[in-house]
Scaffold this motif. Structure first.
Motif, PDB file in Angstrom:
ATOM      1  N   CYS A 166       5.865 -22.888  15.341  1.00  0.00           N
ATOM      2  CA  CYS A 166       7.226 -23.181  15.825  1.00  0.00           C
ATOM      3  C   CYS A 166       7.401 -22.729  17.267  1.00  0.00           C
ATOM      4  O   CYS A 166       8.082 -23.378  18.053  1.00  0.00           O
ATOM      5  CB  CYS A 166       8.264 -22.489  14.946  1.00  0.00           C
ATOM      6  N   ALA A 167       6.839 -21.551  17.596  1.00  0.00           N
ATOM      7  CA  ALA A 167       6.983 -20.990  18.939  1.00  0.00           C
ATOM      8  C   ALA A 167       5.803 -20.054  19.165  1.00  0.00           C
ATOM      9  O   ALA A 167       5.760 -18.957  18.598  1.00  0.00           O
ATOM     10  CB  ALA A 167       8.301 -20.230  19.064  1.00  0.00           C
ATOM     11  N   ALA A 168       4.859 -20.491  19.984  1.00  0.00           N
ATOM     12  CA  ALA A 168       3.590 -19.764  20.114  1.00  0.00           C
ATOM     13  C   ALA A 168       3.786 -18.322  20.575  1.00  0.00           C
ATOM     14  O   ALA A 168       3.005 -17.443  20.218  1.00  0.00           O
ATOM     15  CB  ALA A 168       2.675 -20.505  21.089  1.00  0.00           C
ATOM     16  N   GLN A 169       4.845 -18.079  21.351  1.00  0.00           N
ATOM     17  CA  GLN A 169       5.030 -16.743  21.929  1.00  0.00           C
ATOM     18  C   GLN A 169       5.892 -15.830  21.071  1.00  0.00           C
ATOM     19  O   GLN A 169       6.074 -14.660  21.414  1.00  0.00           O
ATOM     20  CB  GLN A 169       5.673 -16.855  23.316  1.00  0.00           C
ATOM     21  N   VAL A 170       6.465 -16.332  19.991  1.00  0.00           N
ATOM     22  CA  VAL A 170       7.412 -15.497  19.245  1.00  0.00           C
ATOM     23  C   VAL A 170       6.667 -14.347  18.554  1.00  0.00           C
ATOM     24  O   VAL A 170       5.619 -14.556  17.940  1.00  0.00           O
ATOM     25  CB  VAL A 170       8.215 -16.341  18.223  1.00  0.00           C
ATOM     26  N   PRO A 171       7.163 -13.108  18.708  1.00  0.00           N
ATOM     27  CA  PRO A 171       6.529 -12.001  17.985  1.00  0.00           C
ATOM     28  C   PRO A 171       6.689 -12.178  16.474  1.00  0.00           C
ATOM     29  O   PRO A 171       7.758 -12.565  16.001  1.00  0.00           O
ATOM     30  CB  PRO A 171       7.300 -10.761  18.465  1.00  0.00           C
ATOM     31  N   VAL A 172       5.626 -11.902  15.743  1.00  0.00           N
ATOM     32  CA  VAL A 172       5.667 -12.017  14.281  1.00  0.00           C
ATOM     33  C   VAL A 172       5.284 -10.687  13.662  1.00  0.00           C
ATOM     34  O   VAL A 172       4.267 -10.081  14.020  1.00  0.00           O
ATOM     35  CB  VAL A 172       4.721 -13.125  13.768  1.00  0.00           C
ATOM     36  N   LEU A 173       6.129 -10.229  12.747  1.00  0.00           N
ATOM     37  CA  LEU A 173       5.889  -9.003  11.997  1.00  0.00           C
ATOM     38  C   LEU A 173       5.554  -9.388  10.563  1.00  0.00           C
ATOM     39  O   LEU A 173       6.187 -10.286  10.003  1.00  0.00           O
ATOM     40  CB  LEU A 173       7.123  -8.099  11.982  1.00  0.00           C
ATOM     41  N   VAL A 174       4.574  -8.702   9.977  1.00  0.00           N
ATOM     42  CA  VAL A 174       4.249  -8.911   8.561  1.00  0.00           C
ATOM     43  C   VAL A 174       4.333  -7.569   7.848  1.00  0.00           C
ATOM     44  O   VAL A 174       3.724  -6.592   8.294  1.00  0.00           O
ATOM     45  CB  VAL A 174       2.833  -9.489   8.379  1.00  0.00           C
ATOM     46  N   THR A 175       5.093  -7.533   6.756  1.00  0.00           N
ATOM     47  CA  THR A 175       5.096  -6.319   5.939  1.00  0.00           C
ATOM     48  C   THR A 175       4.759  -6.674   4.497  1.00  0.00           C
ATOM     49  O   THR A 175       5.238  -7.657   3.954  1.00  0.00           O
ATOM     50  CB  THR A 175       6.440  -5.566   5.997  1.00  0.00           C
ATOM     51  N   TYR A 176       3.896  -5.843   3.911  1.00  0.00           N
ATOM     52  CA  TYR A 176       3.453  -6.017   2.528  1.00  0.00           C
ATOM     53  C   TYR A 176       4.153  -5.010   1.621  1.00  0.00           C
ATOM     54  O   TYR A 176       4.472  -3.893   2.036  1.00  0.00           O
ATOM     55  CB  TYR A 176       1.952  -5.755   2.415  1.00  0.00           C
ATOM     56  N   ALA A 177       4.330  -5.416   0.370  1.00  0.00           N
ATOM     57  CA  ALA A 177       4.818  -4.502  -0.666  1.00  0.00           C
ATOM     58  C   ALA A 177       3.610  -3.961  -1.429  1.00  0.00           C
ATOM     59  O   ALA A 177       2.872  -4.724  -2.049  1.00  0.00           O
ATOM     60  CB  ALA A 177       5.752  -5.246  -1.615  1.00  0.00           C
ATOM     61  N   PHE A 178       3.421  -2.647  -1.350  1.00  0.00           N
ATOM     62  CA  PHE A 178       2.285  -2.004  -2.019  1.00  0.00           C
ATOM     63  C   PHE A 178       2.756  -1.221  -3.231  1.00  0.00           C
ATOM     64  O   PHE A 178       3.907  -0.807  -3.331  1.00  0.00           O
ATOM     65  CB  PHE A 178       1.581  -1.039  -1.062  1.00  0.00           C
ATOM     66  N   GLN A 179       1.824  -1.004  -4.135  1.00  0.00           N
ATOM     67  CA  GLN A 179       2.047  -0.037  -5.209  1.00  0.00           C
ATOM     68  C   GLN A 179       0.893   0.949  -5.200  1.00  0.00           C
ATOM     69  O   GLN A 179      -0.177   0.659  -4.666  1.00  0.00           O
ATOM     70  CB  GLN A 179       2.189  -0.719  -6.560  1.00  0.00           C
ATOM     71  N   LYS A 180       1.159   2.124  -5.784  1.00  0.00           N
ATOM     72  CA  LYS A 180       0.124   3.157  -5.826  1.00  0.00           C
ATOM     73  C   LYS A 180      -0.703   2.955  -7.084  1.00  0.00           C
ATOM     74  O   LYS A 180      -0.157   2.851  -8.175  1.00  0.00           O
ATOM     75  CB  LYS A 180       0.789   4.541  -5.822  1.00  0.00           C
ATOM     76  N   THR A 181      -2.023   2.880  -6.910  1.00  0.00           N
ATOM     77  CA  THR A 181      -2.882   2.650  -8.069  1.00  0.00           C
ATOM     78  C   THR A 181      -3.606   3.921  -8.494  1.00  0.00           C
ATOM     79  O   THR A 181      -4.080   4.020  -9.620  1.00  0.00           O
ATOM     80  CB  THR A 181      -3.924   1.560  -7.770  1.00  0.00           C
ATOM     81  N   ALA A 182      -3.718   4.880  -7.585  1.00  0.00           N
ATOM     82  CA  ALA A 182      -4.341   6.187  -7.853  1.00  0.00           C
ATOM     83  C   ALA A 182      -3.891   7.070  -6.699  1.00  0.00           C
ATOM     84  O   ALA A 182      -3.385   6.555  -5.704  1.00  0.00           O
ATOM     85  CB  ALA A 182      -5.863   6.056  -7.889  1.00  0.00           C
ATOM     86  N   PRO A 183      -4.061   8.385  -6.815  1.00  0.00           N
ATOM     87  CA  PRO A 183      -3.619   9.239  -5.704  1.00  0.00           C
ATOM     88  C   PRO A 183      -4.217   8.778  -4.376  1.00  0.00           C
ATOM     89  O   PRO A 183      -5.439   8.652  -4.242  1.00  0.00           O
ATOM     90  CB  PRO A 183      -4.137  10.624  -6.105  1.00  0.00           C
ATOM     91  N   GLY A 184      -3.346   8.467  -3.429  1.00  0.00           N
ATOM     92  CA  GLY A 184      -3.803   8.063  -2.099  1.00  0.00           C
ATOM     93  C   GLY A 184      -4.339   6.648  -2.009  1.00  0.00           C
ATOM     94  O   GLY A 184      -4.905   6.259  -0.995  1.00  0.00           O
ATOM     95  N   GLN A 185      -4.198   5.851  -3.081  1.00  0.00           N
ATOM     96  CA  GLN A 185      -4.710   4.480  -3.057  1.00  0.00           C
ATOM     97  C   GLN A 185      -3.575   3.482  -3.296  1.00  0.00           C
ATOM     98  O   GLN A 185      -2.781   3.655  -4.215  1.00  0.00           O
ATOM     99  CB  GLN A 185      -5.784   4.282  -4.125  1.00  0.00           C
ATOM    100  N   PHE A 186      -3.568   2.457  -2.469  1.00  0.00           N
ATOM    101  CA  PHE A 186      -2.474   1.486  -2.519  1.00  0.00           C
ATOM    102  C   PHE A 186      -3.032   0.069  -2.556  1.00  0.00           C
ATOM    103  O   PHE A 186      -3.984  -0.256  -1.861  1.00  0.00           O
ATOM    104  CB  PHE A 186      -1.578   1.645  -1.282  1.00  0.00           C
ATOM    105  N   ARG A 187      -2.398  -0.773  -3.392  1.00  0.00           N
ATOM    106  CA  ARG A 187      -2.752  -2.188  -3.448  1.00  0.00           C
ATOM    107  C   ARG A 187      -1.469  -2.997  -3.594  1.00  0.00           C
ATOM    108  O   ARG A 187      -0.483  -2.508  -4.121  1.00  0.00           O
ATOM    109  CB  ARG A 187      -3.678  -2.486  -4.638  1.00  0.00           C
ATOM    110  N   THR A 188      -1.518  -4.262  -3.131  1.00  0.00           N
ATOM    111  CA  THR A 188      -0.394  -5.143  -3.416  1.00  0.00           C
ATOM    112  C   THR A 188      -0.483  -5.590  -4.875  1.00  0.00           C
ATOM    113  O   THR A 188      -1.504  -5.375  -5.540  1.00  0.00           O
ATOM    114  CB  THR A 188      -0.415  -6.411  -2.525  1.00  0.00           C
ATOM    115  N   MET A 189       0.569  -6.261  -5.341  1.00  0.00           N
ATOM    116  CA  MET A 189       0.576  -6.774  -6.713  1.00  0.00           C
ATOM    117  C   MET A 189      -0.600  -7.724  -6.951  1.00  0.00           C
ATOM    118  O   MET A 189      -1.095  -7.847  -8.063  1.00  0.00           O
ATOM    119  CB  MET A 189       1.897  -7.510  -6.947  1.00  0.00           C
ATOM    120  N   MET A 190      -1.053  -8.395  -5.892  1.00  0.00           N
ATOM    121  CA  MET A 190      -2.187  -9.316  -6.011  1.00  0.00           C
ATOM    122  C   MET A 190      -3.524  -8.596  -5.919  1.00  0.00           C
ATOM    123  O   MET A 190      -4.585  -9.237  -5.924  1.00  0.00           O
ATOM    124  CB  MET A 190      -2.116 -10.398  -4.922  1.00  0.00           C
TER     125      MET A 190
END
Ligand SMILES: [Zn+2]
Length: 300
Positions: A166-190
């Motif tokens: 849509c606009a080559a120069q537009v800043p894009v931010l991506v944020t993921y939703a993580f869950q904790k799977t073990a102490p200090g370990q994080f994964r998305t639902m996928m």
């Protein structure tokens, strides 16, 4: 219109984003299950007042009320034909509240299903839907695009590519939703780990990456998660925690973190290298005002 490029300012100082929109709409009378995006057209004063409460509390970045604004997410409400109108209005309302010195993040949430081969939707169809949404957000005055609450890096990549198309120069931010799977370990639902999630977003062209929301994460978990995201890549990092891990009482979900606890978390996030802090579920203007003060004090 804010004429200062977001990425330039971010190189100079950390910034504060805003907090939750959905719970604020419910507090103003939105019925659970109704489409909050309609309020951009039907009750713009209420949406604008929520943006304004965050902005006057010190939020530098104001997020449009357009989380479910793709045609896929609007379809269950019978609003799939109104993508352009609803998203343009969302950006206009946020633009008015953000003023000349705030930045408007055009919000793009998950489309609500799985991409092929798990689901039936092709990346081409999703890309077209995201482009329609993002074009309208930019037309309404968004300064940047926030692709948020992502679980599947493939969907995040489609979002980034749609924004850049849509606009080559537009800043894009991506944020993921993580869950904790073990102490200090994080994964998305996928099942995607931190390093891979960050790499695939930045490979697609994301300018800023990070995490928001998530499942059963305590405030200290967000700090550890942030540390791992900072280490995983070189792009500036954004983290928007929930107001602590929720408790369910009588079938209702409650978030208990106080503004002071969120401010303390903001300081810890900055200390591990995060450049934008904000809030997700359960955060309100009072939380963000305290976080914003912590961000501004952290600059000194
Ligand atoms: Zn959330």
């Amino acid at each position: 219109m804010n004429t200062t490029p977001l990425l330039n300012e971010l190189a100079r100082r950390p910034l504060c984003c805003d907090g939750a929109m959905g719970t604020q709409l419910l507090a103003r009378g939105l019925k659970s299950g109704d489409c909050g995006m309609l309020w951009n057209l039907e009750r713009p004063g209420d949406v604008g007042a929520i943006h304004q409460a965050y902005r006057s509390g010190g939020s530098d970045l104001i997020t449009t009320n357009s989380f479910g604004g793709s045609r896929f997410a609007l379809a269950p409400h019978g609003l799939a034909q109104r993508v352009a109108e609803l998203n343009r209005a969302a950006a206009q309302v946020a633009r008015a509240a953000a003023g000349d010195h705030g930045w408007v993040l055009g919000d793009v949430g998950p489309f609500g299903d799985f991409l092929e081969p798990v689901g039936d939707t092709t990346a081409e169809d999703l890309g077209a839907a995201f482009r329609d949404q993002i074009a309208a957000l930019l037309a309404g005055g968004a300064d940047a695009i926030l692709v948020e609450t992502m679980s599947d890096p493939a969907e995040a990549m489609v979002g980034v590519e749609a924004a850049k198309a849509c606009a080559a120069q537009v800043p894009v931010l991506v944020t993921y939703a993580f869950q904790k799977t073990a102490p200090g370990q994080f994964r998305t639902m996928m099942g995607t780990g931190v390093a891979e999630a960050v790499r695939r977003a930045t490979d697609a062209g994301a300018d800023i990456v990070g995490a928001n929301c998530g499942t059963s994460l305590g405030l200290d978990d967000y700090v550890e998660l942030a540390r791992q995201i900072v280490q995983a890549g070189s792009a500036p990092v954004i983290v928007q925690p929930n107001a602590g891990s929720p408790r369910v009482e009588n079938g209702e979900t409650f978030y208990h973190a106080t503004p002071e606890q969120m401010a303390d978390t903001a300081r810890k996030l900055l200390a591990v290298g995060v450049r934008i802090v904000g809030g997700c579920c359960g955060t309100a203007p009072a939380h963000l005002a305290a976080m914003s003060r912590a961000v501004k004090q952290g600059v000194v």
